[in-house]
Scaffold this active site. Structure first.
Site, mmCIF file in Angstrom:
data_model
loop_
_atom_site.group_PDB
_atom_site.id
_atom_site.type_symbol
_atom_site.label_atom_id
_atom_site.label_comp_id
_atom_site.label_asym_id
_atom_site.label_seq_id
_atom_site.Cartn_x
_atom_site.Cartn_y
_atom_site.Cartn_z
ATOM 1 N N SER A 13 -3.493 -10.856 11.311
ATOM 2 C CA SER A 13 -2.885 -9.672 11.941
ATOM 3 C C SER A 13 -2.548 -8.578 10.924
ATOM 4 O O SER A 13 -2.027 -7.533 11.290
ATOM 5 C CB SER A 13 -1.602 -10.090 12.669
ATOM 6 O OG SER A 13 -0.762 -10.816 11.769
ATOM 7 N N TYR A 140 4.740 -13.848 -7.532
ATOM 8 C CA TYR A 140 3.561 -13.648 -6.680
ATOM 9 C C TYR A 140 2.285 -13.983 -7.456
ATOM 10 O O TYR A 140 1.399 -14.683 -6.956
ATOM 11 C CB TYR A 140 3.565 -12.185 -6.223
ATOM 12 C CG TYR A 140 2.357 -11.717 -5.461
ATOM 13 C CD1 TYR A 140 2.253 -11.937 -4.085
ATOM 14 C CD2 TYR A 140 1.328 -11.011 -6.091
ATOM 15 C CE1 TYR A 140 1.153 -11.464 -3.378
ATOM 16 C CE2 TYR A 140 0.232 -10.548 -5.391
ATOM 17 C CZ TYR A 140 0.151 -10.770 -4.039
ATOM 18 O OH TYR A 140 -0.943 -10.305 -3.335
ATOM 19 N N LYS A 144 -0.502 -16.954 -6.781
ATOM 20 C CA LYS A 144 -1.899 -16.606 -6.470
ATOM 21 C C LYS A 144 -2.858 -17.277 -7.459
ATOM 22 O O LYS A 144 -3.904 -17.787 -7.077
ATOM 23 C CB LYS A 144 -2.096 -15.092 -6.550
ATOM 24 C CG LYS A 144 -1.565 -14.336 -5.347
ATOM 25 C CD LYS A 144 -2.590 -14.341 -4.232
ATOM 26 C CE LYS A 144 -2.077 -13.614 -3.005
ATOM 27 N NZ LYS A 144 -2.786 -13.960 -1.790
ATOM 28 N N PRO A 167 -9.759 -8.826 -4.305
ATOM 29 C CA PRO A 167 -9.913 -7.407 -3.961
ATOM 30 C C PRO A 167 -9.046 -6.516 -4.856
ATOM 31 O O PRO A 167 -8.006 -6.957 -5.364
ATOM 32 C CB PRO A 167 -9.410 -7.315 -2.515
ATOM 33 C CG PRO A 167 -9.099 -8.705 -2.081
ATOM 34 C CD PRO A 167 -8.938 -9.532 -3.319
ATOM 35 N N ASN A 169 -7.188 -2.457 -4.787
ATOM 36 C CA ASN A 169 -6.239 -1.857 -3.823
ATOM 37 C C ASN A 169 -6.918 -1.603 -2.476
ATOM 38 O O ASN A 169 -7.811 -0.750 -2.389
ATOM 39 C CB ASN A 169 -5.754 -0.497 -4.321
ATOM 40 C CG ASN A 169 -5.071 -0.598 -5.652
ATOM 41 O OD1 ASN A 169 -3.869 -0.722 -5.741
ATOM 42 N ND2 ASN A 169 -5.861 -0.562 -6.724
ATOM 43 N N VAL A 170 -6.461 -2.309 -1.442
ATOM 44 C CA VAL A 170 -7.060 -2.169 -0.111
ATOM 45 C C VAL A 170 -6.308 -1.087 0.665
ATOM 46 O O VAL A 170 -5.090 -0.952 0.518
ATOM 47 C CB VAL A 170 -6.968 -3.497 0.672
ATOM 48 C CG1 VAL A 170 -7.822 -3.439 1.927
ATOM 49 C CG2 VAL A 170 -7.362 -4.693 -0.195
ATOM 50 N N HIS A 183 1.902 0.426 -0.398
ATOM 51 C CA HIS A 183 1.068 0.775 -1.549
ATOM 52 C C HIS A 183 0.872 2.284 -1.629
ATOM 53 O O HIS A 183 1.269 3.012 -0.728
ATOM 54 C CB HIS A 183 -0.277 0.046 -1.449
ATOM 55 C CG HIS A 183 -0.168 -1.432 -1.644
ATOM 56 N ND1 HIS A 183 -0.491 -2.342 -0.673
ATOM 57 C CD2 HIS A 183 0.269 -2.148 -2.705
ATOM 58 C CE1 HIS A 183 -0.282 -3.570 -1.128
ATOM 59 N NE2 HIS A 183 0.182 -3.475 -2.357
ATOM 60 N N LYS A 191 3.553 10.357 3.675
ATOM 61 C CA LYS A 191 4.255 11.531 3.129
ATOM 62 C C LYS A 191 3.661 12.845 3.656
ATOM 63 O O LYS A 191 4.397 13.763 4.007
ATOM 64 C CB LYS A 191 4.148 11.534 1.600
ATOM 65 C CG LYS A 191 5.245 10.786 0.894
ATOM 66 C CD LYS A 191 5.136 11.143 -0.567
ATOM 67 C CE LYS A 191 6.094 10.377 -1.423
ATOM 68 N NZ LYS A 191 5.885 10.666 -2.846
ATOM 69 N N ARG A 212 -7.268 4.535 -10.052
ATOM 70 C CA ARG A 212 -7.290 3.272 -9.310
ATOM 71 C C ARG A 212 -8.624 3.095 -8.586
ATOM 72 O O ARG A 212 -9.243 4.066 -8.173
ATOM 73 C CB ARG A 212 -6.160 3.260 -8.245
ATOM 74 C CG ARG A 212 -4.735 3.299 -8.810
ATOM 75 C CD ARG A 212 -4.335 1.986 -9.460
ATOM 76 N NE ARG A 212 -2.976 2.009 -9.981
ATOM 77 C CZ ARG A 212 -2.639 2.311 -11.236
ATOM 78 N NH1 ARG A 212 -3.576 2.631 -12.110
ATOM 79 N NH2 ARG A 212 -1.377 2.287 -11.626
HETATM 80 N N1 LIG Z 1 -3.322 -4.964 0.512
HETATM 81 C C1 LIG Z 1 -3.879 -5.017 -0.670
HETATM 82 O O1 LIG Z 1 -4.029 -3.987 -1.361
HETATM 83 C C2 LIG Z 1 -4.344 -6.329 -1.226
HETATM 84 C C3 LIG Z 1 -4.998 -6.331 -2.463
HETATM 85 C C4 LIG Z 1 -5.434 -7.550 -2.981
HETATM 86 C C5 LIG Z 1 -5.225 -8.726 -2.278
HETATM 87 N N2 LIG Z 1 -4.575 -8.705 -1.096
HETATM 88 C C6 LIG Z 1 -4.377 -9.998 -0.404
HETATM 89 O O2 LIG Z 1 -4.969 -9.940 0.878
HETATM 90 C C7 LIG Z 1 -4.283 -10.807 1.768
HETATM 91 C C8 LIG Z 1 -3.902 -10.043 3.005
HETATM 92 O O3 LIG Z 1 -3.106 -8.927 2.616
HETATM 93 P P1 LIG Z 1 -2.749 -7.743 3.618
HETATM 94 O O4 LIG Z 1 -2.654 -6.497 2.794
HETATM 95 O O5 LIG Z 1 -3.630 -7.801 4.822
HETATM 96 O O6 LIG Z 1 -1.253 -8.164 4.000
HETATM 97 P P2 LIG Z 1 -0.403 -7.815 5.287
HETATM 98 O O7 LIG Z 1 -0.986 -6.642 5.991
HETATM 99 O O8 LIG Z 1 1.015 -7.746 4.862
HETATM 100 O O9 LIG Z 1 -0.623 -9.124 6.175
HETATM 101 C C9 LIG Z 1 -0.061 -10.334 5.810
HETATM 102 C C10 LIG Z 1 -0.510 -11.354 6.814
HETATM 103 O O10 LIG Z 1 0.038 -12.633 6.455
HETATM 104 C C11 LIG Z 1 0.722 -13.175 7.570
HETATM 105 N N3 LIG Z 1 1.816 -14.019 7.088
HETATM 106 C C12 LIG Z 1 2.796 -13.695 6.201
HETATM 107 N N4 LIG Z 1 3.640 -14.724 6.026
HETATM 108 C C13 LIG Z 1 3.179 -15.743 6.819
HETATM 109 C C14 LIG Z 1 3.618 -17.066 7.097
HETATM 110 N N5 LIG Z 1 4.733 -17.590 6.518
HETATM 111 N N6 LIG Z 1 2.919 -17.820 7.985
HETATM 112 C C15 LIG Z 1 1.812 -17.309 8.569
HETATM 113 N N7 LIG Z 1 1.334 -16.069 8.351
HETATM 114 C C16 LIG Z 1 2.017 -15.292 7.495
HETATM 115 C C17 LIG Z 1 1.186 -11.974 8.366
HETATM 116 O O11 LIG Z 1 1.450 -12.336 9.712
HETATM 117 P P3 LIG Z 1 2.404 -11.396 10.665
HETATM 118 O O12 LIG Z 1 1.596 -10.175 10.987
HETATM 119 O O13 LIG Z 1 2.675 -12.234 11.847
HETATM 120 O O14 LIG Z 1 3.617 -11.078 9.843
HETATM 121 C C18 LIG Z 1 -0.023 -11.058 8.214
HETATM 122 O O15 LIG Z 1 -1.034 -11.424 9.140
HETATM 123 C C19 LIG Z 1 -3.063 -11.341 0.988
HETATM 124 O O16 LIG Z 1 -3.351 -12.648 0.544
HETATM 125 C C20 LIG Z 1 -2.933 -10.380 -0.168
HETATM 126 O O17 LIG Z 1 -2.367 -10.995 -1.280
HETATM 127 C C21 LIG Z 1 -4.139 -7.527 -0.540
#
Ligand SMILES: NC(=O)c1ccc[n+]([C@@H]2O[C@H](COP(=O)([O-])OP(=O)(O)OC[C@H]3O[C@@H](n4cnc5c(N)ncnc54)[C@H](OP(=O)(O)O)[C@@H]3O)[C@@H](O)[C@H]2O)c1
Length: 318
Positions: A13, A140, A144, A167, A169-170, A183, A191, A212
């Site tokens: 989600s 964190y 990881k 990945p 920065n997404v 982010h 903003k 970046r």
């Molecule tokens: N965003 C970036 O720039 C970026 C860059 C590199 C790597 N990543 C990695 O990509 C992955 C996804 O990141 P994202 O940016 O999509 O994060 P996000 O939008 O914050 O989504 C986090 C997801 O994890 C779920 N979650 C969190 N705690 C949980 C728990 N205790 N049990 C079950 N589900 C849980 C959340 O569910 P709910 O919606 O129900 O809360 C949500 O679906 C992560 O592993 C992150 O480290 C992200």
């Protein structure tokens, strides 16, 4: 006919999970794949009973493991222990349940921000464990990094095919647009939205010179689908645009101004810190496998993200 794959996406989600949903339901739809996107409402994956129940119910053959406790700089600074413990619990529960239930392949998600603080550039996949991570988010980062350790150990001891992607920065639809905790790119979009609404200047923090590599969530989704279907290594693979496509914060801000059609004043608050100047990642390994993959042009991806935010302001995380 190959056997039907059941692909469970944890964290389905969030920003990355929603990107996957979009691509899986359109251009990458296949009859021999059934996808299930789980959120924390389906199971709290830091709880082993709930994790097992979800996996026993869905019976996945393949898992994309995205679920994680994620947060911005200040949240990390104050809660390194929580970030370490909760993410270790989630990862251990997910990977061990996958092992016990015989899941064929698991693709977990690392991040370029977990690499050593003191390093040479460009960073590549071999450097994950080469030194301590930045002190602000060490909880964190170490949690990881342990995914890579677990993947190797499951492979050596049990022959499991557990791997990971890294990945940069997404950004994209369904991002976290919170100004304090999100982010940089979604923060800039939010903003400009406020500046447009209140008729005030758009103030960019810092000098705008740091650079970046941003990846659009839909491009990341396309690459992750390739990884789950094709990538055979246990070692991680960096999923990033080419080093030449790194952009400055100033260029990113200009793309947002254009994407939001903002006509007001743009200023820089240079009393605010810039952070690291750059942290270029190499995508040479990705390019070895997919030399012709076309990333969405940055300005177009930013424009689509701006349009999504304006259209979905009420439901957006902010
Ligand atoms: N965003 C970036 O720039 C970026 C860059 C590199 C790597 N990543 C990695 O990509 C992955 C996804 O990141 P994202 O940016 O999509 O994060 P996000 O939008 O914050 O989504 C986090 C997801 O994890 C779920 N979650 C969190 N705690 C949980 C728990 N205790 N049990 C079950 N589900 C849980 C959340 O569910 P709910 O919606 O129900 O809360 C949500 O679906 C992560 O592993 C992150 O480290 C992200």
């Amino acid at each position: 006919m190959s056997e039907k794959k059941v692909i469970l996406v944890t964290g389905g989600s969030g920003l990355v999970g929603k990107g996957l949903q979009t691509i899986v339901n359109t251009e990458e739809k296949r009859d021999d794949e059934e996808w299930y996107f789980a959120s924390s409402k389906d199971a709290d994956l830091s709880n082993i009973e709930q994790t097992r129940k979800l996996f026993e119910a869905k019976k996945p053959t393949h898992v994309i493991h995205l679920a994680a406790m994620v947060g911005g700089l200040f949240h990390n600074l104050k809660h390194n222990l929580d970030f370490f413990r909760i993410n270790m619990q989630i990862n251990d529960n997910v990977l061990n349940t996958c092992f016990q239930l015989g899941v064929k392949k698991v693709v977990s998600c690392l991040s370029t921000c977990i690499f050593p603080d003191k390093t040479t550039y460009p960073i590549d996949e071999t450097m994950v464990h080469n030194g301590p991570p930045h002190s602000s988010n060490f909880g964190y980062s170490y949690a990881k990094r342990m995914i890579d350790v677990q993947n190797k150990a499951y492979h050596i001891q049990h022959g499991c095919h557990f791997t990971s992607v890294v990945p940069t920065n997404v950004f994209g639809p369904y991002d976290n647009f919170n100004l304090d905790d999100g982010h940089v790119l979604p923060g800039l979009i939010h903003k400009v939205y406020m500046a447009k609404k209140d008729n005030t200047p758009f103030v960019i923090w810092g000098t705008g010179t740091p650079r970046r590599q941003f990846i659009y969530s839909l491009d990341l989704a396309r690459l992750m689908i390739w990884v789950v279907r094709e990538y055979q290594e246990i070692d991680p693979i960096i999923l990033s645009v080419d080093p030449d496509d790194e952009v400055s914060i100033k260029e990113a801000a200009e793309a947002v101004v254009e994407g939001m059609n903002f006509q007001g004043e743009v200023t820089y608050d240079t009393t605010k810190s810039d952070g690291q100047f750059k942290k270029t990642a190499s995508n040479a390994k990705l390019r070895k496998y997919l030399p012709n993959f076309k990333f969405t042009p940055f300005k177009q991806a930013v424009k689509e993200s701006c349009e999504w935010f304006e259209k979905n302001y009420e439901i957006a995380r902010k």
